[in-house]
Design a protein around this motif. Structure first.
Motif, PDB file in Angstrom:
ATOM      1  N   UNK A  17       0.833  -1.199   0.000  1.00 33.76           N
ATOM      2  CA  UNK A  17       0.000   0.000   0.000  1.00 33.76           C
ATOM      3  C   UNK A  17       0.869   1.250   0.000  1.00 33.76           C
ATOM      4  N   UNK A  18       0.308   2.341  -0.503  1.00 39.25           N
ATOM      5  CA  UNK A  18       0.941   3.659  -0.465  1.00 39.25           C
ATOM      6  C   UNK A  18       2.380   3.623  -0.980  1.00 39.25           C
ATOM      7  N   UNK A  19       2.549   3.075  -2.162  1.00 37.12           N
ATOM      8  CA  UNK A  19       3.884   2.966  -2.758  1.00 37.12           C
ATOM      9  C   UNK A  19       4.296   4.333  -3.276  1.00 37.12           C
ATOM     10  N   UNK A  20       5.487   4.718  -2.918  1.00 39.69           N
ATOM     11  CA  UNK A  20       6.050   5.973  -3.409  1.00 39.69           C
ATOM     12  C   UNK A  20       7.539   5.759  -3.589  1.00 39.69           C
ATOM     13  N   UNK A  21       8.014   5.919  -4.827  1.00 36.94           N
ATOM     14  CA  UNK A  21       9.431   5.669  -5.099  1.00 36.94           C
ATOM     15  C   UNK A  21       9.943   6.629  -6.158  1.00 36.94           C
ATOM     16  N   UNK A  22      11.242   6.812  -6.141  1.00 37.78           N
ATOM     17  CA  UNK A  22      11.928   7.644  -7.133  1.00 37.78           C
ATOM     18  C   UNK A  22      12.735   6.686  -8.010  1.00 37.78           C
ATOM     19  N   UNK A  23      12.522   6.781  -9.310  1.00 36.82           N
ATOM     20  CA  UNK A  23      13.245   5.949 -10.274  1.00 36.82           C
ATOM     21  C   UNK A  23      14.170   6.881 -11.042  1.00 36.82           C
ATOM     22  N   UNK A  24      15.454   6.552 -11.024  1.00 34.98           N
ATOM     23  CA  UNK A  24      16.401   7.414 -11.743  1.00 34.98           C
ATOM     24  C   UNK A  24      17.500   6.593 -12.377  1.00 34.98           C
ATOM     25  N   UNK A  25      18.095   7.166 -13.399  1.00 30.83           N
ATOM     26  CA  UNK A  25      19.234   6.543 -14.052  1.00 30.83           C
ATOM     27  C   UNK A  25      20.483   7.317 -13.673  1.00 30.83           C
ATOM     28  N   UNK A  26      21.586   6.615 -13.651  1.00 30.06           N
ATOM     29  CA  UNK A  26      22.853   7.262 -13.299  1.00 30.06           C
ATOM     30  C   UNK A  26      23.898   6.855 -14.338  1.00 30.06           C
ATOM     31  N   UNK A  27      24.881   7.671 -14.653  1.00 28.39           N
ATOM     32  CA  UNK A  27      25.229   8.940 -14.054  1.00 28.39           C
ATOM     33  C   UNK A  27      24.361  10.091 -14.544  1.00 28.39           C
ATOM     34  N   UNK A  28      23.829  10.015 -15.750  1.00 27.41           N
ATOM     35  CA  UNK A  28      22.937  11.094 -16.196  1.00 27.41           C
ATOM     36  C   UNK A  28      21.625  10.933 -15.462  1.00 27.41           C
ATOM     37  N   UNK A  72      12.029  10.099 -12.325  1.00 29.32           N
ATOM     38  CA  UNK A  72      10.570  10.165 -12.264  1.00 29.32           C
ATOM     39  C   UNK A  72      10.103   9.611 -10.932  1.00 29.32           C
ATOM     40  N   UNK A  73       8.885   9.946 -10.578  1.00 28.21           N
ATOM     41  CA  UNK A  73       8.305   9.494  -9.309  1.00 28.21           C
ATOM     42  C   UNK A  73       7.211   8.479  -9.629  1.00 28.21           C
ATOM     43  N   UNK A  74       7.204   7.404  -8.865  1.00 29.08           N
ATOM     44  CA  UNK A  74       6.187   6.369  -9.007  1.00 29.08           C
ATOM     45  C   UNK A  74       5.336   6.368  -7.749  1.00 29.08           C
ATOM     46  N   UNK A  75       4.038   6.567  -7.928  1.00 28.32           N
ATOM     47  CA  UNK A  75       3.087   6.492  -6.816  1.00 28.32           C
ATOM     48  C   UNK A  75       1.977   5.539  -7.211  1.00 28.32           C
ATOM     49  N   UNK A  76       1.676   4.640  -6.299  1.00 26.47           N
ATOM     50  CA  UNK A  76       0.602   3.685  -6.548  1.00 26.47           C
ATOM     51  C   UNK A  76      -0.052   3.355  -5.212  1.00 26.47           C
ATOM     52  N   UNK A  77      -1.373   3.371  -5.179  1.00 22.33           N
ATOM     53  CA  UNK A  77      -2.090   3.128  -3.923  1.00 22.33           C
ATOM     54  C   UNK A  77      -1.976   1.683  -3.458  1.00 22.33           C
TER      55      UNK A  77
END
Length: 192
Positions: A76-87, A91-96
């Motif tokens: 429940x209440x999923x909230x995560x940041x997805x990013x690539x590195x080094x560049x 984006x933000x992922x939100x899912x109930x």
């Protein structure tokens, strides 16, 4: 010092009997409490979600990010940041809610996996989610794209026809050939 009287002896015996019954009861209460705690822990474990990040390949050279609940309970209440590195492509992922075995697919900045691995080193996923009891868990996933690129030849599968479908197709061919043979026999016997 005087010797204890009969009533004093009876009081001493009464205290000893009382202790003899209270000590096992206290032990039983302690063991019952431990069993209840273990049962509660097992119950929570049977409803524990676990969100896992993997790469999904819908085509041999095309990659997407797949976030899946591989646990036994809903997240429940999923909230995560997805990013690539080094560049930084972020984006933000939100899912109930995410039920067990449910997954969500995300497009990556570059669809072609080889180009993606040349441009980026990692996909990082950081966030949190809760279980059915409100307990919070962290998401700390890191996908090494360079390492995955090395493994890519092993991951690619050759298309295989489903065995039952193949058997069915071959049986149809046999049936057609037997029909032709039967027709040839009928034709040969009617000519005689």
């Amino acid at each position: 010092m005087t010797a204890p009287t009969l009533s004093e002896w009876l009081q001493i015996i009464e205290v000893i009997v009382l202790l003899a019954t209270l000590i096992p009861m206290a032990i039983q209460v302690f063991l019952s409490r431990k069993a209840i705690e273990e049962a509660e822990k097992a119950r929570k474990t049977s409803f524990m979600p676990r969100i896992k990040a993997t790469l999904h390949f819908p085509a041999p050279t095309y990659a997407q990010l797949k976030m899946q609940n591989v646990g036994k309970g809903p997240a429940f209440d999923i909230e995560a940041r997805i990013e690539t590195a080094p560049k930084k492509d972020q984006r933000v992922w939100k899912q109930l809610v995410m039920t067990p075995d449910e997954h969500t697919i995300f497009f990556l900045p570059e669809g072609n996996f080889e180009k993606l691995a040349q441009e980026f080193d990692f996909v990082l996923i950081n966030g949190r989610y809760k279980d059915i009891f409100g307990e919070e868990y962290e998401i700390n996933e890191k996908i090494d794209l360079k390492e995955q690129l090395k493994e890519l030849p092993k991951l690619r599968m050759v298309w295989q026809e489903e065995p039952l479908r193949k058997i069915g197709r071959e049986l149809e061919e046999i049936k057609k050939r037997l029909g032709k043979i039967e027709e040839s026999i009928r034709t040969a016997t009617t000519k005689k």
